[in-house]
Design an enzyme around this catalytic site. Structure first.
Site, PDB file in Angstrom:
ATOM      1  N   HIS A   1       0.865  -1.189   0.000  1.00  0.00           N
ATOM      2  CA  HIS A   1       0.000   0.000   0.000  1.00  0.00           C
ATOM      3  C   HIS A   1       0.894   1.229   0.000  1.00  0.00           C
ATOM      4  O   HIS A   1       1.301   1.719   1.044  1.00  0.00           O
ATOM      5  CB  HIS A   1      -0.939  -0.029   1.210  1.00  0.00           C
ATOM      6  CG  HIS A   1      -1.950   1.073   1.220  1.00  0.00           C
ATOM      7  ND1 HIS A   1      -3.179   0.945   1.832  1.00  0.00           N
ATOM      8  CD2 HIS A   1      -1.943   2.328   0.690  1.00  0.00           C
ATOM      9  CE1 HIS A   1      -3.867   2.068   1.689  1.00  0.00           C
ATOM     10  NE2 HIS A   1      -3.135   2.933   1.004  1.00  0.00           N
TER      11      HIS A   1
ATOM     12  N   HIS B   1      -9.442   1.104  -1.750  1.00  0.00           N
ATOM     13  CA  HIS B   1      -9.424   1.741  -0.438  1.00  0.00           C
ATOM     14  C   HIS B   1     -10.857   1.697   0.086  1.00  0.00           C
ATOM     15  O   HIS B   1     -11.794   2.109  -0.612  1.00  0.00           O
ATOM     16  CB  HIS B   1      -9.003   3.203  -0.532  1.00  0.00           C
ATOM     17  CG  HIS B   1      -7.536   3.429  -0.734  1.00  0.00           C
ATOM     18  ND1 HIS B   1      -6.807   2.847  -1.730  1.00  0.00           N
ATOM     19  CD2 HIS B   1      -6.662   4.203  -0.040  1.00  0.00           C
ATOM     20  CE1 HIS B   1      -5.550   3.247  -1.643  1.00  0.00           C
ATOM     21  NE2 HIS B   1      -5.429   4.068  -0.622  1.00  0.00           N
TER      22      HIS B   1
ATOM     23  N   GLU C   1     -11.390   3.485   5.531  1.00  0.00           N
ATOM     24  CA  GLU C   1     -10.367   4.366   6.122  1.00  0.00           C
ATOM     25  C   GLU C   1     -11.154   5.469   6.853  1.00  0.00           C
ATOM     26  O   GLU C   1     -11.232   5.482   8.076  1.00  0.00           O
ATOM     27  CB  GLU C   1      -9.448   4.950   5.035  1.00  0.00           C
ATOM     28  CG  GLU C   1      -8.391   5.919   5.551  1.00  0.00           C
ATOM     29  CD  GLU C   1      -7.619   6.628   4.412  1.00  0.00           C
ATOM     30  OE1 GLU C   1      -8.086   6.638   3.260  1.00  0.00           O
ATOM     31  OE2 GLU C   1      -6.541   7.195   4.712  1.00  0.00           O
TER      32      GLU C   1
ATOM     33  N   ASP D   1       1.777   4.011   2.861  1.00  0.00           N
ATOM     34  CA  ASP D   1       0.771   4.850   2.201  1.00  0.00           C
ATOM     35  C   ASP D   1       1.417   5.983   1.400  1.00  0.00           C
ATOM     36  O   ASP D   1       1.567   5.863   0.179  1.00  0.00           O
ATOM     37  CB  ASP D   1      -0.238   5.393   3.243  1.00  0.00           C
ATOM     38  CG  ASP D   1      -1.621   5.647   2.674  1.00  0.00           C
ATOM     39  OD1 ASP D   1      -1.846   5.375   1.480  1.00  0.00           O
ATOM     40  OD2 ASP D   1      -2.496   6.128   3.428  1.00  0.00           O
TER      41      ASP D   1
HETATM   42  N1  HPA Z   1      -6.416   7.446   0.931  1.00  0.00           N
HETATM   43  C1  HPA Z   1      -7.057   7.767  -0.189  1.00  0.00           C
HETATM   44  N2  HPA Z   1      -6.443   8.254  -1.264  1.00  0.00           N
HETATM   45  C2  HPA Z   1      -5.135   8.425  -1.220  1.00  0.00           C
HETATM   46  C3  HPA Z   1      -4.428   8.134  -0.078  1.00  0.00           C
HETATM   47  C4  HPA Z   1      -5.103   7.617   1.048  1.00  0.00           C
HETATM   48  O1  HPA Z   1      -4.539   7.320   2.113  1.00  0.00           O
HETATM   49  N3  HPA Z   1      -3.131   8.420  -0.369  1.00  0.00           N
HETATM   50  C5  HPA Z   1      -3.084   8.863  -1.633  1.00  0.00           C
HETATM   51  N4  HPA Z   1      -4.299   8.870  -2.163  1.00  0.00           N
HETATM   52 ZN    ZN Z   2      -3.666   4.798   0.348  1.00  0.00          ZN
END
Ligand code: HPA
Ligand code: ZN
Length: 338
Positions: A14, A194, A197, A275
């Protein structure tokens, strides 16, 4: 323990390539290209990296990407990340890139892809690190725009293993991209997204049921739904967790509050990732150090996390197996010394 964390073989799953753009390289590339940045200096850029949520980060992250113009820029960005990865004993990386961030500024898809791909090939030869590329659609843009991007990617099918979904999560549920992901799978791409989150656990269900993902990126909010935890465990769906990112974007207040240990203890296939390391204060090793020290992870937990990073990867089974054996051999060798 630091040497143990550094030396144990690891993979990263990731990682947003654009999120590896360190301010020093951002300024060097911007100057070469005659681009003006919204930061007065490298110091000012670093000081601007104070985020309150995902969107406040994305605004700054997209501003930094404007520096990137030429194939050479994408080559240098990718190569710089891989050099750092090798120093932390990452053996394999699966890298997200956001083509729409560049094509929407008039940079050609092939400029981005060729620069990245050439660096991946050179790093494999020079350092022995292997890689896969994952194309992410920007979920704040339309499904039609994602479909156009997918069409451009089809001629590079052999260089891109999967498609994913990133950018602003809330208000842009996975179901918005069902048709695009259906087409991507028909074209032979694996899928990830994703989810969970900032978004609710419902988005994780949608990613599984509608987008048929092989992994969930982040996914930390799954603990809010018992049935979902059961499903993720039953189907061995990995979570690519990013601890330092989660603190910087205030998904958790502190590492001590992070649920990574609970996720592990619930039997989920958790991995540790960075990330956007240039923005969140650390690469994979720093993420391992943070969770090891502040969540009191045992050596067995660390070994499990390292193994999970290969098990959850898109590497062929026989190569995964080789890495698992290498981890066992490494652990045995340090136990003899200790
Ligand atoms: N989340 C969503 N989009 C993203 C992220 C993230 O952590 N990092 C780069 N684009
Ligand atoms: Zn990400």
């Amino acid at each position: 323990m630091n040497a143990f964390l550094r030396e144990i073989p690891k993979a990263e799953l990731h990682l947003h390539l654009e999120g590896t753009l360190e301010p020093e390289l951002m300024f060097a590339i911007a100057q070469r290209n005659g681009i003006s940045l919204p930061f007065a200096s490298i110091e000012a850029a670093k000081n601007a990296y104070q985020f309150t949520d995902l969107q406040s980060f994305l605004d700054i992250y997209y501003a930094g990407t404007n520096a990137l113009q030429t194939e050479r820029d994408f080559y240098e960005l990718t190569k710089a990340y891989l050099e750092k990865a090798v120093r932390q004993n990452l053996r394999h990386v699966e890298i997200f890139f956001d083509p729409q961030t560049h094509t929407d500024r008039g940079i050609e898809f092939k400029t981005v892809l060729n620069g990245i791909d050439r660096a991946l090939t050179d790093a494999k030869t020079e350092f022995g690190i292997s890689s896969n590329l994952i194309l992410c659609f920007l979920r704040h843009l339309s499904a039609d725009a994602a479909m156009e991007t997918l069409e451009q990617a089809i001629s590079y099918r052999d260089k891109i293993v999967a498609v994913g979904l990133d950018s602003s999560e809330l208000g842009h549920p996975p179901k918005k991209f069902k048709t695009v992901f259906d087409r991507a799978r028909r074209e032979g791409f694996l899928t990830v997204a994703h989810a969970g989150e900032e978004g609710p656990s419902e988005y994780i269900w949608q990613a599984l049921d509608l987008l048929k993902v092989s992994r969930i990126d982040h996914g930390v909010r799954c603990l809010e739904d018992e049935k979902l935890v059961y499903r993720l465990r039953r189907d061995r769906i990995p979570l690519t967790v990013c601890p330092l990112s989660n603190i910087k974007l205030r998904v958790f207040e502190s590492i001590e509050q992070h649920n990574l240990k609970q996720l592990l203890d619930r039997g989920l296939c958790v991995t540790v990732n960075s990330d956007d390391p240039a923005y969140f204060g650390g690469y994979v090793l720093e993420n391992f150090e943070a969770v090891q020290t502040r969540l009191n992870l045992s050596r067995a937990d660390i070994v499990q996390l390292a193994k999970n990073s290969f098990i959850a990867s898109f590497l062929p089974d026989d190569i995964q197996q080789t890495y698992l054996e290498e981890i066992d051999a490494f652990v045995a060798s340090v136990s003899e010394i200790a």
